[in-house]
Structures are given as C-alpha cells and as structure tokens.
Design an enzyme around this catalytic site. Structure first.
Site, PDB file in Angstrom:
ATOM      1  N   SER A  79       0.843  -1.179  -0.002  1.00  0.00           N
ATOM      2  CA  SER A  79      -0.055  -0.106   0.048  1.00  0.00           C
ATOM      3  C   SER A  79       1.013   1.318  -0.117  1.00  0.00           C
ATOM      4  O   SER A  79       2.246   1.160   0.326  1.00  0.00           O
ATOM      5  CB  SER A  79      -0.853  -0.002   1.346  1.00  0.00           C
ATOM      6  N   TYR A  83      -3.509  -1.334  10.045  1.00  0.00           N
ATOM      7  CA  TYR A  83      -3.345  -1.454   8.632  1.00  0.00           C
ATOM      8  C   TYR A  83      -1.823  -0.924   8.390  1.00  0.00           C
ATOM      9  O   TYR A  83      -1.292  -1.688   7.559  1.00  0.00           O
ATOM     10  CB  TYR A  83      -4.264  -0.750   7.885  1.00  0.00           C
TER      11      TYR A  83
HETATM   12  P1  NAP Z   1     -11.780  -5.388  -0.725  1.00  0.00           P
HETATM   13  O1  NAP Z   1     -12.503  -5.270  -1.868  1.00  0.00           O
HETATM   14  O2  NAP Z   1     -12.151  -5.322   0.382  1.00  0.00           O
HETATM   15  O3  NAP Z   1     -11.137  -6.815  -0.914  1.00  0.00           O
HETATM   16  C1  NAP Z   1     -10.447  -7.451   0.041  1.00  0.00           C
HETATM   17  C2  NAP Z   1     -10.422  -8.874  -0.046  1.00  0.00           C
HETATM   18  O4  NAP Z   1     -10.064  -9.788   1.025  1.00  0.00           O
HETATM   19  C3  NAP Z   1     -11.827  -9.478  -0.315  1.00  0.00           C
HETATM   20  O5  NAP Z   1     -11.871 -10.534  -1.275  1.00  0.00           O
HETATM   21  C4  NAP Z   1     -12.044 -10.108   1.047  1.00  0.00           C
HETATM   22  O6  NAP Z   1     -13.199 -11.006   0.962  1.00  0.00           O
HETATM   23  C5  NAP Z   1     -10.903 -10.736   1.377  1.00  0.00           C
HETATM   24  N1  NAP Z   1     -10.794 -11.033   2.931  1.00  0.00           N
HETATM   25  C6  NAP Z   1     -11.229 -10.160   3.794  1.00  0.00           C
HETATM   26  N2  NAP Z   1     -11.075 -10.971   4.912  1.00  0.00           N
HETATM   27  C7  NAP Z   1     -10.699 -12.343   4.646  1.00  0.00           C
HETATM   28  C8  NAP Z   1     -10.897 -13.354   5.204  1.00  0.00           C
HETATM   29  N3  NAP Z   1     -10.939 -13.338   6.629  1.00  0.00           N
HETATM   30  N4  NAP Z   1     -10.759 -14.388   4.776  1.00  0.00           N
HETATM   31  C9  NAP Z   1     -10.545 -14.388   3.286  1.00  0.00           C
HETATM   32  N5  NAP Z   1     -10.651 -13.443   2.368  1.00  0.00           N
HETATM   33  C10 NAP Z   1     -10.745 -12.262   3.196  1.00  0.00           C
HETATM   34  O7  NAP Z   1     -10.440  -4.594  -0.716  1.00  0.00           O
HETATM   35  P2  NAP Z   1      -9.021  -4.297  -1.977  1.00  0.00           P
HETATM   36  O8  NAP Z   1      -9.048  -3.007  -2.130  1.00  0.00           O
HETATM   37  O9  NAP Z   1      -9.450  -5.034  -3.025  1.00  0.00           O
HETATM   38  O10 NAP Z   1      -8.113  -5.010  -1.153  1.00  0.00           O
HETATM   39  C11 NAP Z   1      -7.121  -5.965  -1.522  1.00  0.00           C
HETATM   40  C12 NAP Z   1      -5.792  -5.803  -1.084  1.00  0.00           C
HETATM   41  O11 NAP Z   1      -5.390  -4.453  -1.631  1.00  0.00           O
HETATM   42  C13 NAP Z   1      -5.638  -5.479   0.469  1.00  0.00           C
HETATM   43  O12 NAP Z   1      -4.564  -6.095   0.747  1.00  0.00           O
HETATM   44  C14 NAP Z   1      -5.667  -4.029   0.524  1.00  0.00           C
HETATM   45  O13 NAP Z   1      -5.127  -3.773   1.840  1.00  0.00           O
HETATM   46  C15 NAP Z   1      -4.977  -3.672  -0.536  1.00  0.00           C
HETATM   47  N6  NAP Z   1      -5.042  -2.127  -1.008  1.00  0.00           N
HETATM   48  C16 NAP Z   1      -6.055  -1.540  -1.343  1.00  0.00           C
HETATM   49  C17 NAP Z   1      -5.875  -0.288  -1.682  1.00  0.00           C
HETATM   50  C18 NAP Z   1      -7.224   0.426  -1.889  1.00  0.00           C
HETATM   51  O14 NAP Z   1      -7.365   1.746  -2.305  1.00  0.00           O
HETATM   52  N7  NAP Z   1      -8.362  -0.200  -2.420  1.00  0.00           N
HETATM   53  C19 NAP Z   1      -4.900   0.403  -1.425  1.00  0.00           C
HETATM   54  C20 NAP Z   1      -3.705  -0.212  -1.089  1.00  0.00           C
HETATM   55  C21 NAP Z   1      -3.830  -1.641  -0.933  1.00  0.00           C
HETATM   56  P3  NAP Z   1     -14.730 -10.619   1.260  1.00  0.00           P
HETATM   57  O15 NAP Z   1     -15.171  -9.952  -0.218  1.00  0.00           O
HETATM   58  O16 NAP Z   1     -15.326 -11.997   1.453  1.00  0.00           O
HETATM   59  O17 NAP Z   1     -14.781  -9.718   2.537  1.00  0.00           O
END
Ligand code: NAP
Length: 253
Positions: free
Chosen positions: A145, A158
């Site tokens: 991130s 986080y």
């Molecule tokens: P997201 O849409 O909330 O996706 C998170 C993913 O993790 C979903 O598939 C979620 O499944 C899964 N997950 C959460 N808890 C879990 C558990 N206990 N067991 C299995 N799966 C689980 O958010 P995202 O933005 O795509 O995030 C993906 C990655 O990118 C994360 O590591 C996040 O920190 C990183 N990131 C995101 C951003 C941003 O701006 N969005 C920026 C930097 C980094 P469910 O749908 O079932 O909850």
C-alpha cells in the site's frame, strides 16, 4: 517469439480474488495465460465468469476464512494437490479497521495483522518451500500500500501490517532470490473497492484524496493487473524485493 509477459502454463493462487484488487489481478493473470486458483471466504463465481469472458484458460474456487493461518495453509495445500503445484502466489486478501490511535482496540490490531501479515507470511512459506524443493521458478506478488511508506491516519494496524509486508517482501527476496523465487510487492494507491468505501463516502476526505492524486482520478482494480502480470512473469526474473507503486503518482508528489 514468445512474450516475456506470457503466463501460459503457469498456475496462480490469488487470495481475496472474489472482488476488488484481487479480482482485477486474477482476471489479468488469466488474460496473460495463467490458470488461476481463486481463494477466499466468498464465492468466486463472478471472477470465474470474468476469467472466461476474458478468454482465460480457466480457474478454480477455494474457500476458507484466511484470517486463520493454519486454515489458509491447509487450503493452499489442498488446492495444490487438486490443481497442481503453483508458480505464482498473490497475497492480496486484506482488511482495514479505522479508529483514532488512542481508542484503537486489541481486536482491531489482531484481526488486521493476522490476515494482512501473518497469513501472507505463512502462505509464502508454504509456497516457497514447495517451489524450492522442486527447483522450480516461482513468483510471489504481495499487495502492499502507499501506507507501506506513509503513516496515514486512524489505521494503526493497517499501516503496521503494510509496512510489515514490505519488510517481509525484502527479507524473502534476500533469502530466496538465488533459489529462483522472485518476491516483490505492488503498492496500490487509492483504488475504488470495498476497502475505500468509507473514504469515498466522506465528501471531505474523498475530495482531499482526489485533489492529491496527480492522475486526477481514483484507481480501478483493473489498473493493478498489469503490474501483477509483469512481476509474475519471466520479464521480471531479475526484479527482487521491489515495491512497485501503482498509485496515479500519489507517492511522487
Ligand atoms: P476489498 O474489496 O475489501 O477486498 C479484500 C479482499 O480480502 C476480499 O476478497 C475479501 O473477501 C478478502 N478477505 C477479507 N477478509 C478475509 C478473510 N478473513 N478470509 C478470506 N478473505 C478475506 O478491498 P481491496 O481494495 O480489493 O483490497 C485488496 C488488497 O489491496 C488488500 O490487501 C488491501 O489492503 C490492498 N490495498 C487496497 C487499496 C485500495 O485503495 N483499495 C490500496 C492499497 C492496498 P470478502 O469480499 O469475502 O470480504
């Protein structure tokens, strides 16, 4: 002449592939020719349909709560027995909890660290051990991130987890680069997903974030896919321990 970015014949295991960035990465890897095992706690049907629509060579669904590292490793090993050994691991599943540091709870600390850091490490261990035992080339792509290098506010666990994932990326690269395993990370900026819903729903925070992004827009999950394909491919064979920002220029500011 084959492209260095071609993933035909490669098998990838992507955590959190049902939605958001994980879904974007799963579809991009499949579009580059990989067979993708979609892992997480929610149904992967939408992602599997998108893989098919993108002309991908197929995918599979593997369901468990990945916050328990023992369950996560068991799921990974069962998937490897079913689908065959994996060449690519994407540690993407992650959560965020928001509270002022003075009020931050132990549960919000442990829940985030368990999934974002502990599970990512032990999945990497299982993946790396299998690849090195077979003397196979393999690639790990961790999802870091911009909060791997910045502090942020109200997201103590986080920020700690994302700083940690960068440290682990570098440590594993140092230990495994000579063993034919590439370990790198992508640092997404502000991407439209469930993770950022609360920020986008706050008009002041949303406008402040948008105003600081040189590209002038929030990122989409699909913006991350190309970097994942690159880091998973032969084109990145001499890239070890890199943290690649895909952030619309946020960190350049
Ligand atoms: P997201 O849409 O909330 O996706 C998170 C993913 O993790 C979903 O598939 C979620 O499944 C899964 N997950 C959460 N808890 C879990 C558990 N206990 N067991 C299995 N799966 C689980 O958010 P995202 O933005 O795509 O995030 C993906 C990655 O990118 C994360 O590591 C996040 O920190 C990183 N990131 C995101 C951003 C941003 O701006 N969005 C920026 C930097 C980094 P469910 O749908 O079932 O909850």
């Amino acid at each position: 002449m084959s492209s260095g970015f071609d993933l035909t014949g490669k098998r990838a295991f992507v955590t959190g592939a049902n939605t958001g960035i994980g879904q974007g990465i799963a579809v991009a890897l499949a579009g580059a020719g990989a067979t993708v095992a979609c892992a997480g706690r929610s149904a992967m049907s939408e992602t599997l349909e998108m893989i098919t629509a993108a002309g991908g060579s197929g995918g599979s669904e593997h369901l468990a709560d990945l916050s328990d590292k023992t369950a996560a490793v068991a799921l990974y090993e069962a998937a490897a027995r079913q689908d065959g050994p994996f060449d690519i691991l994407v540690n993407n599943a992650g959560i965020i909890r928001r509270a002022d540091a003075v009020d931050f709870s132990e549960a919000d600390w442990d829940d985030v660290l368990d999934l974002n850091l502990k599970t990512a490490f032990f999945l990497s261990q299982a993946f790396g051990k299998a690849a090195m035992a077979d003397d196979r080339h393999a690639a790990i792509v961790n999802i870091a991130s911009v909060l791997s290098v910045q502090g942020g506010i109200r997201v103590a666990s986080y920020t700690a987890s994302k700083h940690g994932i960068c440290g682990l990326t570098r440590l594993l690269a140092c230990e495994w680069a000579a063993r034919n395993v590439n370990v790198n990370a992508i640092a997404p900026g502000y991407i439209v997903s469930n993770n950022t819903e609360a920020l986008r729903d706050d008009p002041d925070r949303s406008a402040a974030i948008l105003g600081r992004i040189p590209a002038g827009r929030w990122g989409e999950a699909s913006d991350i896919g190309g970097a994942a394909v690159f880091l998973a491919s032969d084109a990145a064979r001499y890239v070890h321990g890199a943290i690649l920002p895909v952030d619309g220029g946020w960190l350049a500011r």
